[in-house]
Design an enzyme around this catalytic site. Structure first.
Site, PDB file in Angstrom:
ATOM      1  N   ARG A  68      11.606   4.322  -5.892  1.00  6.49           N
ATOM      2  CA  ARG A  68      10.662   4.752  -7.046  1.00  6.49           C
ATOM      3  C   ARG A  68      10.638   4.053  -8.393  1.00  6.49           C
ATOM      4  O   ARG A  68       9.671   4.059  -9.112  1.00  6.49           O
ATOM      5  CB  ARG A  68      11.265   6.341  -7.182  1.00  6.49           C
ATOM      6  CG  ARG A  68      10.990   7.211  -6.362  1.00  6.49           C
ATOM      7  CD  ARG A  68      11.818   8.294  -5.951  1.00  6.49           C
ATOM      8  NE  ARG A  68      12.995   7.558  -4.954  1.00  6.49           N
ATOM      9  CZ  ARG A  68      13.089   7.830  -3.886  1.00  6.49           C
ATOM     10  NH1 ARG A  68      11.930   8.302  -3.074  1.00  6.49           N
ATOM     11  NH2 ARG A  68      14.057   6.873  -3.227  1.00  6.49           N
ATOM     12  N   THR A  69      11.994   3.706  -8.894  1.00 12.67           N
ATOM     13  CA  THR A  69      11.962   3.054 -10.261  1.00 12.67           C
ATOM     14  C   THR A  69      11.019   1.989 -10.129  1.00 12.67           C
ATOM     15  O   THR A  69      10.066   1.563 -11.060  1.00 12.67           O
ATOM     16  CB  THR A  69      13.290   2.792 -10.342  1.00 12.67           C
ATOM     17  OG1 THR A  69      14.121   3.904 -10.293  1.00 12.67           O
ATOM     18  CG2 THR A  69      13.700   2.045 -11.822  1.00 12.67           C
ATOM     19  N   LYS A  98      21.150 -20.667  -6.225  1.00  9.22           N
ATOM     20  CA  LYS A  98      21.440 -21.895  -6.367  1.00  9.22           C
ATOM     21  C   LYS A  98      22.624 -22.249  -7.193  1.00  9.22           C
ATOM     22  O   LYS A  98      23.106 -23.479  -7.515  1.00  9.22           O
ATOM     23  CB  LYS A  98      20.239 -22.727  -6.876  1.00  9.22           C
ATOM     24  CG  LYS A  98      19.204 -22.877  -5.904  1.00  9.22           C
ATOM     25  CD  LYS A  98      18.175 -23.678  -6.611  1.00  9.22           C
ATOM     26  CE  LYS A  98      16.949 -23.712  -6.152  1.00  9.22           C
ATOM     27  NZ  LYS A  98      15.810 -24.269  -7.090  1.00  9.22           N
ATOM     28  N   ARG A 119      17.277  -4.064 -13.154  1.00  6.61           N
ATOM     29  CA  ARG A 119      18.143  -3.187 -12.502  1.00  6.61           C
ATOM     30  C   ARG A 119      19.327  -3.942 -11.877  1.00  6.61           C
ATOM     31  O   ARG A 119      19.272  -4.966 -11.336  1.00  6.61           O
ATOM     32  CB  ARG A 119      17.621  -2.275 -11.173  1.00  6.61           C
ATOM     33  CG  ARG A 119      18.489  -1.921 -10.135  1.00  6.61           C
ATOM     34  CD  ARG A 119      18.096  -1.002  -9.164  1.00  6.61           C
ATOM     35  NE  ARG A 119      17.578   0.326  -9.933  1.00  6.61           N
ATOM     36  CZ  ARG A 119      17.531   1.341  -9.081  1.00  6.61           C
ATOM     37  NH1 ARG A 119      17.246   1.337  -7.899  1.00  6.61           N
ATOM     38  NH2 ARG A 119      16.962   2.612  -9.996  1.00  6.61           N
ATOM     39  N   HIS A 148      21.252   5.352 -16.099  1.00 10.64           N
ATOM     40  CA  HIS A 148      19.945   4.993 -15.483  1.00 10.64           C
ATOM     41  C   HIS A 148      19.027   5.906 -16.655  1.00 10.64           C
ATOM     42  O   HIS A 148      18.527   7.135 -16.130  1.00 10.64           O
ATOM     43  CB  HIS A 148      19.685   5.647 -14.021  1.00 10.64           C
ATOM     44  CG  HIS A 148      18.647   5.150 -13.536  1.00 10.64           C
ATOM     45  ND1 HIS A 148      17.435   4.752 -13.910  1.00 10.64           N
ATOM     46  CD2 HIS A 148      18.465   5.073 -12.139  1.00 10.64           C
ATOM     47  CE1 HIS A 148      16.574   4.447 -13.181  1.00 10.64           C
ATOM     48  NE2 HIS A 148      17.161   4.717 -11.807  1.00 10.64           N
TER      49      HIS A 148
HETATM   50  C1  NCD Z   1      18.868   6.364  -8.210  1.00 10.69           C
HETATM   51  C2  NCD Z   1      19.605   5.336  -8.757  1.00 10.69           C
HETATM   52  O1  NCD Z   1      19.195   4.134  -8.291  1.00 10.69           O
HETATM   53  O2  NCD Z   1      20.714   5.423  -9.426  1.00 10.69           O
HETATM   54  N1  NCD Z   1      17.682   6.311  -7.678  1.00 10.69           N
HETATM   55  C3  NCD Z   1      16.644   6.456  -8.276  1.00 10.69           C
HETATM   56  O3  NCD Z   1      16.418   5.595  -9.019  1.00 10.69           O
HETATM   57  N2  NCD Z   1      15.697   7.456  -8.276  1.00 10.69           N
HETATM   58  C4  NCD Z   1      19.787   7.624  -7.320  1.00 10.69           C
HETATM   59  C5  NCD Z   1      20.603   6.951  -6.199  1.00 10.69           C
HETATM   60  O4  NCD Z   1      20.305   5.880  -5.824  1.00 10.69           O
HETATM   61  O5  NCD Z   1      21.207   7.996  -5.686  1.00 10.69           O
END
Ligand code: NCD
Length: 322
Positions: A68-69, A98, A119, A148
């Protein structure tokens, strides 16, 4: 096609800013983001058009898996006419493999783009990127067990859209509260508003850190740690369920024991919630939400939360980059 949006009011709070933690937001900034997100909804559903990110290149640097993100940020940029470079799994597929350092990676990528959405598997790496990058904003899309912030934006936007307020709320948050970064950001968001109270239900070893509880309590959020659902009040405005975060366990047998500790079913929601309790989940779910709930009118995890993620990210990028 309806009206064309060619510019937005420059944001005092967000223009050119990195988004590293939820603690940098205040009520007025959230109001600004949410009202633009409503307009973005019209753009995404083609009632209006806008290409305000034309000419912008956004890099999505994702060290951890994402559905999703990643896709909603990618779609958000493209909805507004910008372009993306997606770098998935850089530990294996970029020069990191590398032996290149994280710092050199950020220094290099910032030369090619207008913003980096990051991320990372380790807490604090967004801040680290923010300290290294000198010409582009960094947006934290999840840093290990840290935060997040953009997920919390969409979660709060979803609550606000349904309840028409972000104060005087009573919520229940369940699952891996130690490792679940979405919860850490969400609770900070709720602590910005008056009279909010949240009941926290987690397996004993996965309770939220004391230090975070103290910080949130000091900010005015009322928190109650409970041991079973029956201790939660029956008139919660929302239930926010989360998965046990398997990737944070070194001992997988321990994960297996805790995995199914708290499963939400329609029967439970009927018994301990009420007809207006929103059922939320950041997703992915791994067995802790019964599929029977998917069509329940109270469930927003496969509907509003997902769509709002794109609208919120469109709004945030527009406010940072234009
Ligand atoms: C979450 C995350 O990555 O922290 N997912 C997301 O971005 N919707 C929640 C999760 O992974 O449990």
């Amino acid at each position: 096609m309806g009206q064309k949006i060619t510019s937005i009011k420059p944001s005092k709070n967000l223009r050119d800013k990195s988004i590293l933690s939820f603690n940098q937001f205040d009520q007025s900034t959230l109001k600004e983001i949410f009202s633009l997100a409503m307009k973005m909804k019209a753009i995404a559903t083609k009632a209006q058009t806008s290409k305000i990110l034309t000419g912008k290149i956004i890099i999505l640097l994702f060290y951890e898996p994402s559905t999703r993100t990643l896709s909603s940020f990618d779609a958000a940029v493209k909805q507004l006419g910008g372009q993306t470079i997606v770098i998935n799994n850089p530990s294996e597929l970029s020069s990191i493999a590398k032996g290149e350092t994280f710092e050199d990676t950020i220094k290099t990528l910032e030369a090619y783009c207008d913003a980096i959405i990051l991320r990372h598997s380790k807490e604090g790496f967004s801040e680290k990127a923010g300290a290294v990058a000198s010409s582009v904003p960094i947006i934290n899309a999840g840093d290990g067990i840290g935060e997040h912030p953009t997920q919390a934006l969409l979660d709060l936007f979803t609550i606000w859209d349904h309840k028409k307020r972000l104060e005087n709320l009573r919520g229940l948050v369940v699952g891996d509260l130690l490792n679940g970064r979405t919860v850490h950001s969400l609770l900070q968001g709720l602590s910005l508003y008056k009279n909010n109270e949240v009941y926290l239900l987690a397996p004993k070893d996965l309770r939220i850190k004391r230090k975070l509880i103290e910080k949130l309590t000091k900010n005015g959020l009322a928190l109650f740690e409970i041991n079973s659902l029956s201790q939660a009040p029956d008139n919660c405005d929302f239930w926010y369920w989360t998965r046990i975060q398997r990737e944070r366990f070194t001992d997988l047998s321990k994960y297996k024991v805790l995995k199914n500790k708290f499963i939400v079913t329609k029967k439970l929601l009927d018994k301990f919630g009420d007809e207006k309790t929103l059922l939320m989940h950041p997703l992915p779910r791994t067995g802790e939400v019964d599929k029977d709930l998917d069509k329940d009118i109270r469930s927003v995890y496969l509907k509003d939360q997902i769509r709002n993620g794109m609208y919120i990210r469109m709004a945030l990028l527009a406010l940072i980059l234009t």
